[in-house]
Design a protein around this motif. Structure first.
Motif, PDB file in Angstrom:
ATOM      1  N   VAL A  69       0.860  -1.179   0.000  1.00  0.00           N
ATOM      2  CA  VAL A  69       0.000   0.000   0.000  1.00  0.00           C
ATOM      3  C   VAL A  69       0.896   1.228   0.000  1.00  0.00           C
ATOM      4  CG1 VAL A  69      -1.796   1.297   1.221  1.00  0.00           C
ATOM      5  CG2 VAL A  69      -1.788  -1.203   1.335  1.00  0.00           C
ATOM      6  N   ASP A  70       0.609   2.155  -0.897  1.00  0.00           N
ATOM      7  CA  ASP A  70       1.363   3.403  -0.988  1.00  0.00           C
ATOM      8  C   ASP A  70       0.465   4.538  -0.522  1.00  0.00           C
ATOM      9  OD1 ASP A  70       2.757   5.708  -1.692  1.00  0.00           O
ATOM     10  OD2 ASP A  70       3.412   4.899  -3.609  1.00  0.00           O
ATOM     11  N   GLY A  71       0.819   5.170   0.585  1.00  0.00           N
ATOM     12  CA  GLY A  71       0.023   6.241   1.153  1.00  0.00           C
ATOM     13  C   GLY A  71      -0.104   7.468   0.271  1.00  0.00           C
ATOM     14  N   SER A  72       0.735   7.578  -0.758  1.00  0.00           N
ATOM     15  CA  SER A  72       0.652   8.737  -1.657  1.00  0.00           C
ATOM     16  C   SER A  72      -0.254   8.462  -2.862  1.00  0.00           C
ATOM     17  CB  SER A  72       2.052   9.145  -2.131  1.00  0.00           C
ATOM     18  OG  SER A  72       2.623   8.113  -2.914  1.00  0.00           O
ATOM     19  N   ALA A  73      -0.912   7.292  -2.883  1.00  0.00           N
ATOM     20  CA  ALA A  73      -1.804   6.947  -3.999  1.00  0.00           C
ATOM     21  C   ALA A  73      -2.909   7.991  -4.141  1.00  0.00           C
ATOM     22  CB  ALA A  73      -2.402   5.565  -3.781  1.00  0.00           C
ATOM     23  N   LYS A  74      -3.351   8.195  -5.361  1.00  0.00           N
ATOM     24  CA  LYS A  74      -4.426   9.156  -5.625  1.00  0.00           C
ATOM     25  C   LYS A  74      -5.728   8.408  -5.833  1.00  0.00           C
ATOM     26  CE  LYS A  74      -1.428  12.584  -7.560  1.00  0.00           C
ATOM     27  NZ  LYS A  74      -1.558  13.967  -7.427  1.00  0.00           N
ATOM     28  N   PRO A  75      -6.831   8.846  -5.259  1.00  0.00           N
ATOM     29  CA  PRO A  75      -6.918  10.046  -4.428  1.00  0.00           C
ATOM     30  C   PRO A  75      -6.453   9.801  -2.998  1.00  0.00           C
ATOM     31  CG  PRO A  75      -9.107   9.111  -4.657  1.00  0.00           C
ATOM     32  CD  PRO A  75      -8.169   8.278  -5.510  1.00  0.00           C
ATOM     33  N   PHE A  76      -6.540   8.554  -2.486  1.00  0.00           N
ATOM     34  CA  PHE A  76      -6.030   8.211  -1.166  1.00  0.00           C
ATOM     35  C   PHE A  76      -5.870   6.702  -1.097  1.00  0.00           C
ATOM     36  CE2 PHE A  76     -10.676   8.419  -0.727  1.00  0.00           C
ATOM     37  CZ  PHE A  76     -10.985   7.223  -0.092  1.00  0.00           C
ATOM     38  N   ALA A  77      -5.259   6.236  -0.022  1.00  0.00           N
ATOM     39  CA  ALA A  77      -5.044   4.804   0.171  1.00  0.00           C
ATOM     40  C   ALA A  77      -5.861   4.326   1.372  1.00  0.00           C
ATOM     41  CB  ALA A  77      -3.562   4.523   0.414  1.00  0.00           C
ATOM     42  N   SER A  78      -6.101   3.030   1.416  1.00  0.00           N
ATOM     43  CA  SER A  78      -6.789   2.421   2.544  1.00  0.00           C
ATOM     44  C   SER A  78      -5.925   1.288   3.076  1.00  0.00           C
ATOM     45  CB  SER A  78      -8.155   1.882   2.117  1.00  0.00           C
ATOM     46  OG  SER A  78      -8.979   2.940   1.675  1.00  0.00           O
ATOM     47  N   ILE A  79      -5.750   1.275   4.380  1.00  0.00           N
ATOM     48  CA  ILE A  79      -4.927   0.260   5.034  1.00  0.00           C
ATOM     49  C   ILE A  79      -5.801  -0.496   6.022  1.00  0.00           C
ATOM     50  CG2 ILE A  79      -2.950  -0.144   6.545  1.00  0.00           C
ATOM     51  CD1 ILE A  79      -1.721   2.443   5.447  1.00  0.00           C
ATOM     52  N   HIS A  80      -5.804  -1.810   5.913  1.00  0.00           N
ATOM     53  CA  HIS A  80      -6.560  -2.606   6.871  1.00  0.00           C
ATOM     54  C   HIS A  80      -5.766  -2.649   8.179  1.00  0.00           C
ATOM     55  CE1 HIS A  80      -8.722  -5.791   8.827  1.00  0.00           C
ATOM     56  NE2 HIS A  80      -9.701  -5.500   7.983  1.00  0.00           N
ATOM     57  N   PRO A  81      -6.424  -2.524   9.318  1.00  0.00           N
ATOM     58  CA  PRO A  81      -5.715  -2.538  10.598  1.00  0.00           C
ATOM     59  C   PRO A  81      -4.799  -3.748  10.798  1.00  0.00           C
ATOM     60  CG  PRO A  81      -7.938  -1.760  10.946  1.00  0.00           C
ATOM     61  CD  PRO A  81      -7.857  -2.221   9.505  1.00  0.00           C
TER      62      PRO A  81
END
Length: 166
Positions: free
Chosen positions: A45-57
């Motif tokens: 997962v890349d936090g700079s992805a457009k429009p945003f990223a989602s990370i499962h806990p």
């Protein structure tokens, strides 16, 4: 009692709930900023992805902070979050919290706050209760983040207001 009815007397509550189709699954954390989830096969997962990223806990143990964010901004309103991550690119870590942050959001923020420099502003944009408090409390972080409610709050509010996001 329910354990007996499903043929598993003394079963743990989560086993009973799962048996009748009521399982708890954590909501993903929506964010944008200089973070990534790294796995054995590379970047997951890349936090700079457009429009945003989602990370499962469940993936938070693999979270890497790529560089210190210019600010940490939590946003309670989903429309405001979407506008912020699409219209403002200033190196901040922006996290959607909803009305009451989930355990995953609190875990992510605690992990980030433990490693970023203390001078990185930590702001919350959302409902402000009496005394300027918020619904966001991060263990080990006192006081709660300041509410980003005016154009003067660490420059973040100015960027938000000037973009017409409020």
């Amino acid at each position: 009692m329910l354990g007996v009815r499903i043929g598993q007397p003394g079963a743990a509550a989560d086993v009973v709930w799962a048996h009748i189709g009521l399982e708890r699954f954590s909501h993903p954390v929506h964010l944008k900023g200089p973070v990534a989830v790294e796995g054995a096969r590379g970047r997951l997962v890349d936090g700079s992805a457009k429009p945003f990223a989602s990370i499962h806990p469940e993936m938070l143990s693999q979270l890497a902070i790529l560089e210190p964010p210019t600010a940490i901004l939590t946003i309670e309103n989903y429309a405001s979050f979407n506008r912020q991550v699409r219209e403002i690119e200033d190196g901040s870590l922006v996290v959607y919290t909803g009305g009451f942050p989930t355990a995953g959001i609190i875990e992510l923020l605690a992990k980030v706050l433990a490693v970023v420099p203390a001078e990185v502003p930590f702001l919350h944009w959302g409902d402000v209760d009496a005394g300027r408090g918020t619904h966001l409390q991060v263990p080990g972080r006192e006081p709660a983040p300041r509410a980003a409610t005016t154009p003067d709050d660490e420059g973040i509010g100015r960027k938000i207001w000037s973009a017409g996001i409020c």
